[in-house]
Design an enzyme around this catalytic site. Structure first.
Site, PDB file in Angstrom:
ATOM      1  N   GLN B 131       0.836  -1.197   0.000  1.00 34.92           N
ATOM      2  CA  GLN B 131       0.000   0.000   0.000  1.00 34.92           C
ATOM      3  C   GLN B 131       0.872   1.250   0.000  1.00 34.92           C
ATOM      4  OE1 GLN B 131      -1.863   0.755   3.793  1.00 34.92           O
ATOM      5  NE2 GLN B 131      -3.652   1.715   2.855  1.00 34.92           N
ATOM      6  N   GLY B 132       0.764   2.055  -1.026  1.00 31.66           N
ATOM      7  CA  GLY B 132       1.543   3.290  -1.105  1.00 31.66           C
ATOM      8  C   GLY B 132       0.679   4.509  -0.843  1.00 31.66           C
ATOM      9  N   SER B 134       0.985   6.624   2.649  1.00 27.50           N
ATOM     10  CA  SER B 134       1.679   7.622   3.479  1.00 27.50           C
ATOM     11  C   SER B 134       2.941   8.147   2.819  1.00 27.50           C
ATOM     12  CB  SER B 134       2.069   7.004   4.826  1.00 27.50           C
ATOM     13  OG  SER B 134       0.948   6.439   5.434  1.00 27.50           O
ATOM     14  N   SER B 166       4.112  -1.204   4.400  1.00 29.13           N
ATOM     15  CA  SER B 166       4.379  -2.528   4.957  1.00 29.13           C
ATOM     16  C   SER B 166       4.748  -3.523   3.868  1.00 29.13           C
ATOM     17  CB  SER B 166       3.148  -3.038   5.715  1.00 29.13           C
ATOM     18  OG  SER B 166       2.872  -2.177   6.789  1.00 29.13           O
ATOM     19  N   GLU B 249      -9.416  -1.665   5.341  1.00 26.99           N
ATOM     20  CA  GLU B 249      -8.182  -1.836   6.111  1.00 26.99           C
ATOM     21  C   GLU B 249      -8.497  -1.747   7.606  1.00 26.99           C
ATOM     22  OE1 GLU B 249      -5.123   1.056   5.332  1.00 26.99           O
ATOM     23  OE2 GLU B 249      -3.696   0.044   6.666  1.00 26.99           O
ATOM     24  N   GLU B 376      -6.623   8.886  17.085  1.00 29.70           N
ATOM     25  CA  GLU B 376      -7.154  10.256  17.128  1.00 29.70           C
ATOM     26  C   GLU B 376      -7.927  10.562  15.849  1.00 29.70           C
ATOM     27  OE1 GLU B 376      -4.011   9.415  17.900  1.00 29.70           O
ATOM     28  OE2 GLU B 376      -4.150   9.688  20.069  1.00 29.70           O
TER      29      GLU B 376
HETATM   30  C1  LIG Z   1       3.555  -0.647  11.436  1.00 28.53           C
HETATM   31  C2  LIG Z   1       3.023   0.358  10.476  1.00 28.53           C
HETATM   32  C3  LIG Z   1       2.674  -0.042   9.207  1.00 28.53           C
HETATM   33  C4  LIG Z   1       2.218   0.879   8.277  1.00 28.53           C
HETATM   34  N1  LIG Z   1       1.938   0.455   7.015  1.00 28.53           N
HETATM   35  C5  LIG Z   1       1.606   1.355   6.062  1.00 28.53           C
HETATM   36  C6  LIG Z   1       1.420   0.951   4.723  1.00 28.53           C
HETATM   37  O1  LIG Z   1       1.529  -0.228   4.393  1.00 28.53           O
HETATM   38  N2  LIG Z   1       1.145   1.878   3.796  1.00 28.53           N
HETATM   39  C7  LIG Z   1       1.020   3.199   4.111  1.00 28.53           C
HETATM   40  O2  LIG Z   1       0.750   3.986   3.239  1.00 28.53           O
HETATM   41  N3  LIG Z   1       1.170   3.624   5.385  1.00 28.53           N
HETATM   42  C8  LIG Z   1       1.470   2.739   6.361  1.00 28.53           C
HETATM   43  N4  LIG Z   1       1.654   3.161   7.664  1.00 28.53           N
HETATM   44  C9  LIG Z   1       1.598   4.598   7.944  1.00 28.53           C
HETATM   45  C10 LIG Z   1       0.418   5.058   8.798  1.00 28.53           C
HETATM   46  O3  LIG Z   1      -0.752   5.066   8.047  1.00 28.53           O
HETATM   47  C11 LIG Z   1       0.760   6.459   9.332  1.00 28.53           C
HETATM   48  O4  LIG Z   1       1.864   6.320  10.216  1.00 28.53           O
HETATM   49  C12 LIG Z   1      -0.385   7.109  10.040  1.00 28.53           C
HETATM   50  O5  LIG Z   1      -1.421   7.446   9.161  1.00 28.53           O
HETATM   51  C13 LIG Z   1       0.033   8.343  10.855  1.00 28.53           C
HETATM   52  O6  LIG Z   1       0.770   9.254  10.106  1.00 28.53           O
HETATM   53  P1  LIG Z   1       2.150   9.831  10.652  1.00 28.53           P
HETATM   54  O7  LIG Z   1       2.988   8.663  10.986  1.00 28.53           O
HETATM   55  O8  LIG Z   1       2.647  10.784   9.672  1.00 28.53           O
HETATM   56  O9  LIG Z   1       1.791  10.557  12.001  1.00 28.53           O
HETATM   57  P2  LIG Z   1       1.253  12.060  12.182  1.00 28.53           P
HETATM   58  O10 LIG Z   1       0.141  12.292  11.253  1.00 28.53           O
HETATM   59  O11 LIG Z   1       2.384  12.978  12.145  1.00 28.53           O
HETATM   60  O12 LIG Z   1       0.664  11.985  13.646  1.00 28.53           O
HETATM   61  C14 LIG Z   1       1.403  12.241  14.849  1.00 28.53           C
HETATM   62  C15 LIG Z   1       0.428  12.355  16.003  1.00 28.53           C
HETATM   63  O13 LIG Z   1      -0.436  13.485  15.801  1.00 28.53           O
HETATM   64  C16 LIG Z   1      -1.781  13.109  15.882  1.00 28.53           C
HETATM   65  N5  LIG Z   1      -2.615  13.882  14.971  1.00 28.53           N
HETATM   66  C17 LIG Z   1      -2.365  14.157  13.666  1.00 28.53           C
HETATM   67  N6  LIG Z   1      -3.376  14.839  13.131  1.00 28.53           N
HETATM   68  C18 LIG Z   1      -4.308  15.002  14.106  1.00 28.53           C
HETATM   69  C19 LIG Z   1      -5.579  15.627  14.191  1.00 28.53           C
HETATM   70  N7  LIG Z   1      -6.155  16.189  13.140  1.00 28.53           N
HETATM   71  N8  LIG Z   1      -6.229  15.583  15.372  1.00 28.53           N
HETATM   72  C20 LIG Z   1      -5.669  14.996  16.461  1.00 28.53           C
HETATM   73  N9  LIG Z   1      -4.486  14.410  16.446  1.00 28.53           N
HETATM   74  C21 LIG Z   1      -3.803  14.401  15.284  1.00 28.53           C
HETATM   75  C22 LIG Z   1      -1.776  11.636  15.482  1.00 28.53           C
HETATM   76  O14 LIG Z   1      -2.930  10.972  15.939  1.00 28.53           O
HETATM   77  C23 LIG Z   1      -0.501  11.151  16.132  1.00 28.53           C
HETATM   78  O15 LIG Z   1      -0.758  10.861  17.470  1.00 28.53           O
HETATM   79  C24 LIG Z   1       2.096   2.242   8.621  1.00 28.53           C
HETATM   80  C25 LIG Z   1       2.421   2.648   9.914  1.00 28.53           C
HETATM   81  C26 LIG Z   1       2.877   1.728  10.850  1.00 28.53           C
HETATM   82  C27 LIG Z   1       3.233   2.197  12.215  1.00 28.53           C
END
Ligand SMILES: Cc1cc2nc3c(=O)[nH]c(=O)nc-3n(C[C@H](O)[C@H](O)[C@H](O)COP(=O)(O)OP(=O)(O)OC[C@H]3O[C@@H](n4cnc5c(N)ncnc54)[C@H](O)[C@@H]3O)c2cc1C
Lengths: 376, 391
Positions: B131-132, B134, B166, B249, B376
């Site tokens: 999945q692409g 993030s 992932s 998902e 969140e």
């Molecule tokens: C093990 C693992 C596997 C993953 N696999 C994939 C994958 O296969 N493909 C893919 O595309 N992505 C994948 N992801 C990515 C995942 O979808 C993102 O990490 C996730 O959406 C959060 O984005 P971020 O890491 O940029 O955190 P951020 O968005 O920077 O968030 C940081 C913190 O701020 C909070 N926050 C952000 N915005 C708000 C808001 N509006 N209100 C309140 N709080 C907020 C969040 O809840 C979090 O606590 C994976 C992540 C993990 C950990």
């Protein structure tokens, strides 16, 4: 069985809702409280409930009941939770009816069940002797006499004790307080000599009264169910009652929460609706989730039969207690000052919720029961 | 009803014949999960056979239409199949993002040619997908993604970077969100494309997790050519597909905790013993009871929401509620396991501690409430789309 309500149950819900909103609204509850009612419910409304057949919801058709089943009864209780409807339904149509159907001999059934189903006879279960639900802790003794038994002792917080025609009394015929064995149930006329009822004023305005028994003489045919082995029968009735209370608590939580969400959209501070603040949004979303979980486990418990009942009952009651507590607390907090006023209705919900939570076992009682049944 | 009983009998005897003995034993570690795909190293012949047999019958995707290789089962039949698999303790024949995520979206939004080309290979475990979504600067604010796809007539040229994908290093194909328009609302310039991970210009780099494993990756796109035949839906209309896929998902992730396994009460009794018929540690006993109550209520909620929905229909915003609660519940479960097992559960390595399986899975659960959209974000969705709260 699919975890959804049947069409029949849905229809029952619709008609219950309509009736309760019209006849037993929250403002009707306020009027009842403020106009010196002494029964804890409105007798006229009760006779209308009887016309709808509600007192006989669990009673078999053979005894003039509706025989609609536990899920349908739960639907009515959930809706009664929403409007805070007061009625002797729990004491009579649930505990009373179940005890008689499961434990009564033919004569007893014939005497009581049709009268219960018609709403003509009210019963009350006299079990607890202290402020916390503890059915096995019963110490009150029934001593054998020439013609039957003599009852002495006192019971506390008997739901609908003041209005009951017949008290169903749990007394010890052998063993010690704490023992499972040695409990026997007796049908005692509320007018019998030596019975004194002292009403308690509870926060939810309903009856939960103290009943004293001073050498009350009863005949041998007053025994309900098996002598010395009443615990099992009692448990069946308490499981039924707790499932109804869980459904009622669900209704209370739903309504208190629904009103709170509406208020969040309407009340403005800092120039915006308070519902736009994320701190409140997340807490509301969490309450919503807990209510959804409660809805599922309550329905599962209502649908359960046979050996699955005790576990599902305690899971449902425990979850419903926790959710109703959370929802009613949050509903007051999110209303701010107005939530603390008697004039505003939201405060009624927290009061009824707490009494319903503590009736026949609160969260800890049922969590402990879950742990026991699971062997830890 | 009668047909269903016949189906149960047939299923039972088919499973009896076709599920190999070692595939009826509990999985011991993540390595026992079969992911399929072009480069997958099977742990055993039996693992391969089990995947192939289930795939050939379409039972890896029981309710998908038969014409695309799915099982074509009704919801009731699928339930029976699940029960029968559980009865013999069968392992899941195939773990697949193709099944849990892409498939439902392709069935709904893909054109006929795309469905015919991609879905049967998903069902049979022949293509492994990643999945692409993030990007380094587009996580929770996914619609802010910047990976560019330039229109070159019959194809796009893609440039940019994805992160946290992932198993991208082991995947054959990617479903990818790209920007095809930089003007107007950010959601309205996103397209949903599919391409082969061996396309020229694709590089992946694994990232190590706190649990020690490296299952997710950065992906770099340097002038990657993507034929327009693999644009799903309309150009600039990818956001709807992306969100639909996310609901699937989230449903998948919400089930992680529910699929488990050993009773916490049993673990605790084994570790601490009983006193007067109750777990010796009264505080822990209360915590476990609370977990059991919530876990049961959650399990029935999964059951109820599925009973309310039609087969294969997404639960929409309700999936956010399930995702939020299920993942928080699973995290709590693993914290309790730590409380029960004490230092045993904090060992990182060593035969005696099953190579740190407990500590590693505890650490892994921390991602549950991040991946697929954080808790969140799920609460935001519930507040806005279910409760209708403003702003
Ligand atoms: C093990 C693992 C596997 C993953 N696999 C994939 C994958 O296969 N493909 C893919 O595309 N992505 C994948 N992801 C990515 C995942 O979808 C993102 O990490 C996730 O959406 C959060 O984005 P971020 O890491 O940029 O955190 P951020 O968005 O920077 O968030 C940081 C913190 O701020 C909070 N926050 C952000 N915005 C708000 C808001 N509006 N209100 C309140 N709080 C907020 C969040 O809840 C979090 O606590 C994976 C992540 C993990 C950990």
């Amino acid at each position: 069985m699919a975890l959804v309500y049947t069409e029949e149950e849905q229809l029952l819900r619709d008609s219950a809702k309509e009736f309760l909103e019209e006849r037993c609204s929250v403002s009707a509850f306020r009027a009842l409280r403020d106009t010196g009612n002494i029964d804890g419910f409105d007798r006229e409304v009760w006779s209308q409930m009887a016309e709808l057949g509600w007192p006989g919801i669990l009673v078999s058709e053979e005894h003039d009941g509706l025989e609609f089943g536990v899920v349908g009864a739960g639907v009515i209780f959930e809706e009664m939770g929403r409007t805070l409807a007061c009625s002797p339904l729990l004491s009579t149509a649930i505990t009373g009816a179940v005890l008689l159907m499961e434990g009564g001999n033919d004569a007893q059934k014939q005497t009581f069940l049709p009268a219960i189903a018609a709403g003509e006879k009210l019963t009350a279960l006299a079990v607890d002797e202290g402020p916390r639900h503890a059915p096995r802790a019963v110490a009150m003794r029934a001593e054998p006499t020439n013609s039957g038994y003599s009852l002495s002792g006192s019971k506390q917080f008997v739901i609908d004790g003041r209005v009951a025609d017949t008290l169903i009394v749990v007394a010890r015929t052998s063993g010690e307080p704490g023992d499972d064995a040695g409990l026997t149930l007796f049908l005692v006329d509320a007018d019998a000599e030596g019975v004194t009822v002292t009403p308690n004023q509870m926060i939810d305005f309903r009856s939960a009264d103290n009943v004293n028994f001073a050498n009350v003489q009863i005949t041998a045919d007053a025994v309900l169910g098996k002598f010395d082995q009443g615990a099992a029968l009692l448990e069946i009735a308490l499981n039924a009652a707790n499932r109804m209370l869980a459904a009622e608590l669900l209704g209370i939580a739903e309504e208190a929460f629904g009103r709170t969400v509406a208020y969040m959209k309407e009340r403005k501070q800092f120039g915006v609706p308070i519902g736009s603040f994320q701190a409140l949004q997340h807490r509301a979303a969490q309450v919503y989730t807990d209510i959804e979980l409660t809805r599922s486990v309550v329905l599962k418990a209502l649908q359960s039969e046979g050996p699955a009942v005790p576990m599902l009952t305690s899971l449902a009651k425990a979850k419903a207690c926790a959710t109703a507590q959370l929802a009613t607390n949050e509903s007051i907090q999110m209303h701010g000052g107005i939530g603390m006023t008697d004039e505003y209705e939201i405060g009624f919900f927290i009061k009824r919720a707490r009494v319903a939570q503590h009736t026949y076992g609160d969260y800890t009682y049922h969590a402990d029961r879950v742990a026991r049944m699971k062997g830890y | 009803m009668q047909d269903l009983e016949q189906f149960r009998a047939d299923t039972r005897s088919w499973l009896e014949e076709n599920c190999p003995p070692t595939m009826r034993t509990p999985t011991k570690s993540d390595k026992d999960y079969c992911w399929g795909g072009r480069n997958y190293q099977f742990q055993s012949d039996e693992q391969r056979l089990w995947m192939e047999r289930m795939g050939a019958r379409g039972w890896t995707a029981p309710t998908w239409p038969k014409e695309y290789g799915g099982g074509g089962l009704t919801k009731e039949e699928a339930r029976v199949l699940k029960q029968e698999l559980k009865r013999i303790g069968a392992r899941q024949a195939l773990f697949s993002f193709g099944i849990s995520m892409l498939g439902p979206a392709l069935l709904k939004f893909g054109n006929e040619e795309q469905k015919k080309r991609h879905i049967p290979k998903i069902v049979k475990g022949e293509t492994r997908w990643c999945q692409g979504y993030s990007e380094p600067n587009a996580g929770s604010d996914l619609a802010g993604l910047g990976t560019r796809a330039e229109d070159k007539g019959d194809h796009y040229v893609v440039n940019g970077q994805k992160i946290w994908a992932s198993y991208a290093d082991e995947a054959d194909w990617i479903f990818c969100l790209v920007r095809t328009n930089t003007e107007g609302k950010k959601q309205a310039g996103i397209s949903f494309v599919l391409f082969d991970m061996v396309s020229e210009g694709v590089t992946t780099r694994p990232i190590r997790l706190i649990s020690g494993a490296s299952p997710f990756c950065e992906i770099f796109f340097d002038n990657v050519k993507v034929p327009k035949t693999d644009l799903v839906g309309q150009e600039n209309a990818g956001w709807t597909i992306a969100k639909y896929l996310l609901t699937h998902e989230r449903e998948m992730i919400s089930g992680f905790g529910a699929a488990s396994m050993r009773e916490l009460g049993d673990m605790a009794v084994e570790m601490l013993g009983l006193q007067d018929g109750k777990l010796a540690d009264g505080v822990l006993r209360g915590d476990i009871a609370r977990q059991d109550i919530d876990a049961a209520a959650f399990m029935f909620t999964l059951e109820r929401t599925r009973d309310e929905a039609k087969a294969g229909v997404s639960l929409g915003a309700v999936s956010s509620m399930l995702k939020y609660y299920g993942t928080e519940l699973n995290k709590r479960r693993h914290e309790l396991i730590l409380n029960i097992e004490g230092m045993n559960a904090l060992a990182w390595d060593g035969e005696a501690y099953n190579n740190g399986a407990l500590s590693r899975s505890w650490l892994r659960t921390k991602a549950n409430s991040i991946e697929g959209g954080t808790s969140e974000i799920q609460l935001n969705i519930v507040a806005k789309h279910i409760l209708g709260l403003p702003g």
